[in-house]
Enzyme design. Sequence first.
Site, PDB file in Angstrom:
ATOM      1  CG  ASN A  21     -44.392  16.262 -25.891  1.00 15.28           C
ATOM      2  OD1 ASN A  21     -44.086  15.068 -26.031  1.00 15.28           O
ATOM      3  ND2 ASN A  21     -45.416  16.652 -25.169  1.00 15.28           N
ATOM      4  NE  ARG A 102     -44.297  14.504 -21.547  1.00 13.27           N
ATOM      5  CZ  ARG A 102     -45.467  13.948 -21.795  1.00 13.27           C
ATOM      6  NH1 ARG A 102     -46.032  14.105 -22.972  1.00 13.27           N
ATOM      7  NH2 ARG A 102     -46.077  13.240 -20.878  1.00 13.27           N
ATOM      8  CG  HIS A 191     -49.404  13.437 -16.313  1.00 16.44           C
ATOM      9  ND1 HIS A 191     -50.644  12.936 -16.000  1.00 16.44           N
ATOM     10  CD2 HIS A 191     -49.317  13.413 -17.667  1.00 16.44           C
ATOM     11  CE1 HIS A 191     -51.281  12.595 -17.104  1.00 16.44           C
ATOM     12  NE2 HIS A 191     -50.498  12.866 -18.137  1.00 16.44           N
ATOM     13  NE  ARG A 252     -53.375   6.869 -21.373  1.00 16.50           N
ATOM     14  CZ  ARG A 252     -52.517   7.815 -21.006  1.00 16.50           C
ATOM     15  NH1 ARG A 252     -51.730   7.640 -19.967  1.00 16.50           N
ATOM     16  NH2 ARG A 252     -52.443   8.948 -21.666  1.00 16.50           N
ATOM     17  CD  GLU A 395     -47.349  18.470 -19.220  1.00 11.96           C
ATOM     18  OE1 GLU A 395     -48.380  18.696 -19.885  1.00 11.96           O
ATOM     19  OE2 GLU A 395     -46.913  17.326 -19.024  1.00 11.96           O
TER      20      GLU A 395
END
Length: 407
Positions: A21, A102, A191, A252, A395
């Site tokens: 990742n 990813r 996601h 965010r 993940e």
Amino acid sequence: MSGVSQVNAGRRADQPVLVVNAGSSSLKYQVVHPLSGDVVADGIAERIGEAQSSITHTQNGRTESDELPLPDHQAAIARALEFFTANGVDVAGADLCAVGHRVVHGGRTFYRPTLITPEVVEEIERLSTLAPLHNPANLIGIRAAQELLPDVPSVAVFDTAFFHDLPDAAATYAIDREVAAAHAIRRYGFHGTSHEYVSATAAEFLGRDYGDVNQIVLHLGNGASASAIKAGKAIDTSMGMTPLEGLVMGTRCGDVDPGMILHLNRVAGLGVDAIDALLNKRSGLKGLAGENDFRTLTEKMAAGDEDAKAAYDVYIHQLRRYIGAYMIELGRVDVISFTAGVGENAASVRADGLAELENYGIIIDPDRNAVRSKEPRRISTDDSPVTVLVVPTNEELEIARQSAELV
Ligand code: AMP
């Protein structure tokens, strides 16, 4: 699992996968067995390209750290491979089934795990206009791994893939059709790997077929997103064209009136880069309370910090708006799952997010909700018509599974 590889018949799905990742200045990796979920090792390289980079590697229960210059991602992967070799695992040799990467944005092109070829690299590069912060970094990781492990098949697993088939009504923004089409403007969702893993785990936990269950998944981490999954298909999600839309996040803003952006430009005189930085890096909990880490935020709140409390209230308000919307969209909800750093750990968010919804069939058991565990667990009462779960996301394992399945 389809078992033996079509791209490389020597590789087997019971061999571990190296999951990569890559961010712009960091690289997380994990070597994991896709079938058992056993982690051989994991690590993170940080501040890549800066004067003071570091790498931390955990294997056999032992964590080693190294402060050294890592000029680029390739240097970071090379140092990680040295850690493996020193610990007796020949990652560079025949021990790996695949390298799973990813990749954040798959646009409309990629909707399943994809074997990385030069053409695929080119297309991921083209999609960088949609994810300028993420796809270029992912590509650096891909190139670095391919350089160092040329004989191991590499697979891209896209964050957007799970939401590829959102119904048009959910994926379409109500703007001029031609403008939207010309600039690939639509809701993509992010996601996805986490939403897919958690929803599959939730169905398994309930002992039900994935395709029979209606679910809401709340991925609440530093980034946060919600999804509605009806009979095994994602029908809505809170992140949109970019990962900025939706829930309140660490830094965010989530949903805002787009008119605000015009106002910031016309009246406050902020340019596009300043607005980008404001909404991505200085908003959310950070913007409201000066703190993006949820644990610290709750500590501040407990100490009487009013900004922290106000930020928490906005966070919960927005979360409940999405839960309510998705309950209506789904009609019947079987299970709601909380996941990621905040969702897995902050019992108060789960309690406040679903408080006073008994009339809607949601009854939380406070004792169950207070339990801390790394396993999937039920936090609703036995007679709650809607089951509420905490499902730790993974993940890396999902990327490993999908990569192994492909090769
Ligand atoms: P993630 O992006 O999934 O790694 O989640 C990171 C967020 O989870 C950060 O805001 C952390 O403060 C938060 N988090 C981690 N552990 C806890 C905890 N025990 N209580 C509250 N928040 C936590």
